[in-house]
Write an enzyme that holds these catalytic residues in place. Structure first.
Site, PDB file in Angstrom:
ATOM      1  N   CYS A 105      25.315  -2.692  39.938  1.00 22.46           N
ATOM      2  CA  CYS A 105      24.013  -2.330  40.493  1.00 22.46           C
ATOM      3  C   CYS A 105      23.718  -0.886  40.151  1.00 22.46           C
ATOM      4  CB  CYS A 105      24.021  -2.528  41.992  1.00 22.46           C
ATOM      5  SG  CYS A 105      24.259  -4.239  42.396  1.00 22.46           S
ATOM      6  N   GLU A 106      23.484  -0.645  38.888  1.00 23.58           N
ATOM      7  CA  GLU A 106      23.309   0.712  38.427  1.00 23.58           C
ATOM      8  C   GLU A 106      22.660   0.669  37.040  1.00 23.58           C
ATOM      9  OE1 GLU A 106      25.892   3.262  39.994  1.00 23.58           O
ATOM     10  OE2 GLU A 106      25.754   4.786  38.457  1.00 23.58           O
TER      11      GLU A 106
END
Ligand code: LLP
Length: 429
Positions: free
Chosen positions: A351-352
């Site tokens: 999640c980046e």
């Protein structure tokens, strides 16, 4: 883009008539099926060959820098091939000892070795401690006063050389946390103190100028800068550290270990250094021995922008692109020598937004969801710097040799993720 240059593949990679990749006789797609993805696959004989090259080039004093990649199988392999092992923390020391490597074959590093780490090192009797500060010398003196045996040491000197590499990978420039500075005179004082201290036996000097260094000139500059001190100290041993670069992408090339050794030894001889020359390569031993196999999960073309290809790993198995902007190649092991006409960005599952594996990759245009996608030259500082960010499971590591695949590190499990938690289970008041 043309096909992947085969020089980036492990020594014992082969490509069949249909373009399918095998590593040391093990079919890559079969490995992906058997062990799941992502998976690191090392060509074991490639690693063994690099170890032997290093021992032939430098002799018995050459150490494998375990920070590049370490597990008990790797420690044993390097030891079997006649290398010493460079360990930089109590953790690396523990793994090497657990693998059965004799303590006198270990070189202990670290700019902030704790009292406990030094105690471990002295108790087991490591071969060398590379001292990095006056505080550390003081800690060694206290331990010896307490009855532990005096260690043999090298003094780490910072030669003040700007090596040609990424800023974060430089360690030998004047502004550095490592070693005793040559220019400021600290190095001379450290050598005097170590040679006078009854708590340690001074064997010589050590320098490490940085990592992923492509030009042997940087090493030669370091030798020249250090030569007067090495001669004054009458050092029995002089270590040039590690740092030899490797090619990661098409168009790059790097000196071989043998060429590096030759350049360093010649520079030492020219500078009147008669010490035994030591070295500690990490990346050059393992980097190009491994490929990472991923599986493609989504392909997302964004009109007028780019196509994102997401794989089932990411920055948790290879943080180097995110940390250093490092480049990698990508290819499909089902069509290893196919042209790669499609420009994509290969990203992971974290999640980046910065979770990038290959910023500007080229892949065959028929790439599909479900394909196994590989990145070569991932054997160094990938697994070892990995994490389980987002609780993504650390991948397994497989050694391939003569058609046999051996699992040397199993995949992390969901159970591993909570194994160290000490909070009470639900409902337990
Ligand atoms: N000796 C010392 C004292 C070192 O600090 C290092 C690496 C080595 C030997 C081995 O260097 P090599 O031959 O592997 O270049 N994480 C970075 C590399 C950091 C290297 C740190 N020290 C990367 O992924 O490029």
């Amino acid at each position: 883009m043309p096909a992947l240059p085969v020089t980036l593949l492990p020594d014992n990679a082969s490509i069949d008539r249909d373009g399918r990749l095998s590593i040391a006789g093990c079919d890559a797609l079969q490995l992906a099926g058997d062990f799941g993805t992502p998976v690191f696959v090392y060509d074991e004989d490639h690693v063994r060959a690099r170890c032997r090259e290093a021992v032939t080039a430098f002799g018995d004093g050459v150490a494998y820098a375990t920070k590049a990649f370490l597990c008990t199988a790797m420690a044993r392999l390097a030891h079997e091939e006649g290398m010493q092992l460079d360990v930089a923390t109590g953790g690396e020391l523990h793994v090497a000892l657990t693998a059965g490597v004799p303590a006198d074959r270990l070189v202990m590093h670290g700019n902030n070795k704790s009292q406990h780490e030094l105690e471990m090192a002295l108790e087991v009797g490591v071969g060398r401690i590379v001292v990095d500060s006056f505080d550390e010398m003081h800690r060694i003196e206290l331990l010896v006063a307490d009855g532990l045996p005096p260690p043999t040491v090298l003094v780490r000197v910072n030669p003040g050389i700007e090596a040609h590499t990424h800023e974060y990978l430089q360690t030998g420039a004047a502004d550095s946390k490592f070693g005793f500075s040559l220019a400021g005179g600290a190095a001379g004082s450290a050598i005097d103190r170590a040679s006078q201290s009854p708590a340690m036996e001074l064997a010589g000097l050590h320098a490490h100028i940085g990592s992923q260094v492509f030009v042997v000139d940087s090493f030669i500059k370091a030798v020249k800068a250090l030569a007067p001190l090495v001669r004054r100290a009458a050092a029995r041993e002089f270590s040039i550290g590690g740092g030899l670069g490797v090619a990661y992408v098409a168009g790059e090339s790097a000196p071989s270990i043998a060429e590096w050794a030759e350049a360093v030894k010649t520079a030492c001889a020219d500078a009147g250094i008669e010490s035994r020359i030591l070295a500690e390569p990490g990346r050059a031993i393992v980097a190009s021995a491994a490929v990472t196999l991923y599986r493609v999960g989504t392909i997302k073309p964004i009109d007028g922008v780019r196509t994102y290809v997401s794989v089932d790993g990411g920055m948790s198995d290879n943080p180097r692109p995110v940390l250093y902007g490092s480049g990698y190649e990508a290819f499909l092991p089902r069509a290893t020598n196919a042209d790669r006409e499609l420009g994509v960005r290969i990203v992971g599952k974290h999640c980046e937004s910065g979770d990038v594996i290959v910023q500007d990759a080229a892949v065959p245009a028929d790439l599909e969801v479900g394909d196994v996608l590989a990145t070569p030259v991932t054997g160094a500082y990938g697994y070892s710097m990995g994490s389980n960010y987002n609780m993504v499971l650390r991948p397994p590591v497989v050694f391939a040799k003569d058609g046999e695949a051996t699992l040397v590190i199993r995949r992390e499990t969901f159970a591993d993720l909570v194994d160290r938690d000490v909070s009470p289970p639900p409902g337990d008041d």
